[in-house]
Design a protein around this motif. Structure first.
Motif: not given
Lengths: 503, 356
Positions: A93-100, A142-143
């Protein structure tokens, strides 16, 4: 070796309509090995992976995971059995963080469950360190670059305790350094006793990394070998080594007139650069290459979907500017696209409208609909191409794949083009319709069309083409004469051991 | 709704089970109900029954503006687009016309011509954002919906009402020509034009293909951008024409002209069987949709119960909404029923056509 395999396929079969994607494939993966899976486009690799991840239900055969036999897996049973797959395109999911993202994959689901943010972060950090990642667990996906996202996928696979890790062309967008790191992770996984199914088109990687190799061809397993027992030329032979199973229509001498000439054409937007070739009228020019080598992109440039920003396109000797599909149509360039359901035919429209869609000059003479002419043209092509339909008024979506393809071809024949570009015209088409399409393509060439045939089906491209252009990395890597051996084409397709830069 | 008939359904079934038949039945029921229960007085205070010719002309006169907007919206919705701004453009054009004639002193027919151009330009704004910048029509026209109504308010400072138009101009909205209200002739001409465009010209085919599959249209070498733009520019120009008729009918031009008409117009189009997802729909269907709504609005205003409650607008809204939902459900019913049955695949041994 008496250790039971981690995963075994026994005589797996799977068909899609008339296409037999897998015809009795057996395969086993032992703990602590890297098992490479090889095969040309359409040999059945992807289907086999999807059977392993539970995305496809096989028609026959059995899947043995650990001690249990299954007729089919579901995504959840596959995950529970410790199977993880890392696709070419990371599915995060591009809008979530890696941890999420890691939390979503690894923590038990439940709408009302409290999120342990701290625990999640600690876990994520630990996993990222394990794969040697240098980015924060709080970074948004996404980054991240593509290789970094791949690391997240691998971390998720490791975190889920997967014992069977499938990697689908993991190095296709990696730099040499990133690749080394990936190999390190793969070896570590192997040494911990996991089994890795490794898919790649880069033969030299196989020698470097794999313990065993299984080669697939036309939905069958050609055999499983120790990796150090086969060298790249032998592998190529195994991948393509077959007699042409079908008879192709005989080649006809092409005329002298040049139909279309491409001089140094390129388009930065789609990564096509410096392509030069000429196709004579009456000639079939094949374009071979791996998926993603730039063949479809080149066709899009020639058809004006992504107009060329460099070089020149000449039609019958005259330089033309193809800025849009409308311009291409005006100059007599026709393109039958690969994805016929989305682009080639409008499924909701009747067959007749589909056939006349590009030929509006003929059915709207002076602007007014000539319904009788429309019907006449539709019936003419339904007869000429032997399109099986309930009638000209049936929606195109009710037709079988091969017949939809014929409708897509008919649309362009109705405008009487000078150049015909066919992109994978027989993909997903049954054998009978395939032979009909082959005969038709040759007939069209004989009438003076310059035909550009894009195909991933090696026998088809060799059997049909008068000359074969091979594309690699967005460039034309070479032109082979018609009737070149399959190994020669495959060698040119795969190229030497050169590396792509960072994606 | 029209689907390619592959089976050999008998002719009478194809006619009876058509969606348009449903609309005609609805129209007849409406008319009979109002004929039985509705009475009304005309402008001169004389009681006029629902069955009289004068009453039919009254309906025609009052439905022309919404009808024109619905005709303008049919091509737009065929391309799977929407234009919420048509009634705002109508208001804007009414004010522009008033200013050009009254303040700028232009001859009335010059002002009318310039107003049509202004409407086309307003549609051009929608076209620019939708066809050129590829922004979603719903959002773009939601923006211009407020924009043009706001411009109309600004031009009149929310207060000015233009009146005293010449008799020659009022003829367009208040008199008869060759036995019919004048504006009905304008409506018929526009309806014929849109019907021709949608059903007999290349443009209509392209509208449909864009509605079904914009990508497919591009791959067929069709002028996707240009044709989409045409639909919105045309909608603007027809809204301007509706503004002229509206002004002529009421004899005044104000910024709040035709507020809320866009919803009735969209309802008429969808009620007429045009798919909001694009591709499917007919101009005759839209005409029937307009008729159903026009008779309903007019008839309700004549029901004694509605008159007592002074709730003509409200009850029209309520019933229109209900009609739309019922009609959509009935239209979808055959499809739902056939979806339940296991779909029989196309037989393998279809006849191979003989070579000519």
């Amino acid at each position: 070796m008496s250790v039971p395999p981690l995963l075994a396929f026994e005589n797996i079969t799977k068909s899609f309509g008339a296409v037999r994607a897998l015809q009795g494939v057996s395969f086993d993966l032992r703990p602590g090995e890297v098992h490479a899976l090889l095969g040309e486009n359409g040999a059945g690799k992807s289907t086999l992976i999807k059977v392993a991840t539970g995305a496809h239900v096989p028609d026959g055969g059995a899947i043995v995971v650990g001690q249990r036999r299954h007729a089919a897996l579901t995504p959840s049973t596959a995950r529970a059995a410790g199977i993880a797959c890392i696709y070419q395109q990371p599915a995060l999911f591009p809008d979530l963080t890696v941890a999420e993202n890691l939390g979503l994959r690894l923590e038990p689901a439940g709408a009302l469950r409290r999120v342990d943010w701290r625990g999640r972060r600690v876990r994520a950090l630990e996993l990222l360190r394990g794969v040697g990642a240098e980015f924060s667990a709080e970074a948004e996906v996404r980054d991240l670059s593509m290789p970094e996202q791949q690391l997240v996928e691998i971390a998720a696979a490791i975190g889920s305790g997967a014992r069977i890790v499938i990697m689908d062309e993991p190095t296709s967008s990696l730099t040499r350094r990133e690749q080394e790191r990936l190999f390190g992770i793969v070896r570590k996984l192997r040494d911990d006793g996991a089994g890795i199914v490794y898919i790649s088109h880069r033969l030299e990687e196989i020698a470097e990394l794999a313990d065993r190799v299984t080669v697939l061809r036309d939905g069958r397993s050609v055999g499983t070998f120790a990796a150090d027992a086969v060298d790249p030329p032998a592998l190529i032979h195994l991948m393509v080594g077959r007699e042409l199973s079908q008879l192709y229509p005989a080649a006809q001498p092409a005329s002298d007139g040049i139909g279309v000439e491409v001089c140094g054409a390129g388009c930065a937007e789609v990564g096509v650069a410096d392509v030069s070739f000429a196709v004579r009228r009456g000639e079939i020019f094949g374009l071979a290459g791996l998926v993603g080598a730039g063949r479809t992109e080149l066709a899009r440039v020639l058809f004006g979907l992504n107009p060329a920003d460099a070089g020149e396109i000449r039609l019958e000797g005259r330089a033309v500017k193809i800025g849009s599909p409308m311009a291409a149509l005006r100059h007599g360039i026709a393109y039958v696209p690969e994805d016929r359901r989305r682009h080639g035919a409008v499924l909701e429209l009747p067959v007749s409208h589909n056939i006349t869609l590009a030929a509006h000059r003929r059915i709207f003479p002076r602007g007014w609909l000539d319904a009788a002419e429309e019907r006449r043209i539709a019936e003419e092509f339904i007869a000429r191409l032997a399109i099986r339909t309930a009638g000209p008024d049936a929606a195109a979506g009710t037709l079988s794949g091969g017949n939809q393809q014929k409708v897509a071809v008919a649309r362009w024949l109705a405008v009487r083009p000078r150049v015909l570009i066919l992109d994978e015209p027989t993909q997903g088409v049954d054998i009978g319709a395939k032979a009909e399409l082959h005969r038709l393509i040759r007939e069209l060439a004989v009438t003076g069309l310059a035909v550009i045939l894009i195909s991933s089906d090696l026998p088809e491209i060799i059997g049909m083409s008068d000359r074969i252009g091979v594309m690699r990395g967005g460039r034309l890597a070479g032109i082979l004469p018609g009737g070149a051996s399959a190994s020669a084409v495959m060698t040119a397709t795969l190229g030497s051991a050169e590396r792509k830069g960072a994606a | 709704m029209k689907r390619p008939t592959t089976g050999a359904a008998p002719g009478w079934r194809r006619i009876v089970f058509r969606y348009e038949t449903l609309l005609v039945v609805l129209l007849v029921i409406e008319w009979l109900v109002f004929y039985r229960f509705g009475t009304s007085t005309n402008r001169r205070g004389i009681v006029v029954g629902f069955g009289t010719m004068e009453r039919q002309f009254d309906i025609l006169r009052h439905s022309c503006e919404i009808g024109l907007l619905a005709l303008a919206l049919t091509p737009v919705i065929l391309t799977a687009g929407i234009d919420l701004s048509v009634a705002s453009v109508l208001g804007f054009c009414a004010v522009v016309f008033g200013r050009l004639w009254h303040d700028a002193g232009l001859p009335v027919w010059c002002a009318a011509g310039a107003t049509l151009l202004a409407g086309a330009a307003a549609g051009g704004v929608n076209a620019l954002f939708i066809a050129r910048f590829r922004l979603p029509p719903l959002i773009v026209t939601l923006g211009t919906y407020s924009l043009f109504r706001g411009l109309a308010e600004a031009l009149t400072r929310g207060a000015v009402t233009y009146t005293d138009f010449p008799v020659g101009f009022l003829f367009l909205g208040q008199e008869r020509w060759l036995g019919l209200p004048t504006q009905a002739w304008v409506f018929l001409v526009v309806a014929l034009f849109i019907w021709t465009l949608v059903h007999r010209r290349m443009t209509g085919r392209v509208f449909r293909v864009i509605g079904f599959s914009p990508e497919g249209a591009r791959y067929a070498g069709l002028a996707v951008g240009r044709t989409t733009a045409l639909a919105y520019v045309m909608a603007g120009a027809i809204a301007a024409l509706a503004a002229l008729i509206y002004t002529a009918r009421l004899g005044q031009a104000k910024a709040d002209a035709a507020v809320g008409y866009e919803l009735f117009a969209i309802t008429a189009v969808v009620l007429g069987g045009t798919s909001i997802f694009g591709g499917r729909g007919t101009v005759p269907g839209t005409l029937l949709g307009i008729a159903v709504i026009a008779v309903l609005k007019n008839g309700l205003a004549a029901l004694p119960a509605v008159i007592r409650l002074n709730a003509a607008e409200e009850s029209a809204g309520l019933l229109t909404g209900m009609l739309l939902l019922v009609a959509l459900a009935l239209g979808a019913a055959p499809k739902l029923l056939s979806a339940r049955r296991p779909r029989t695949p196309l037989p393998e041994n279809l006849p191979i056509p003989k070579s000519p």
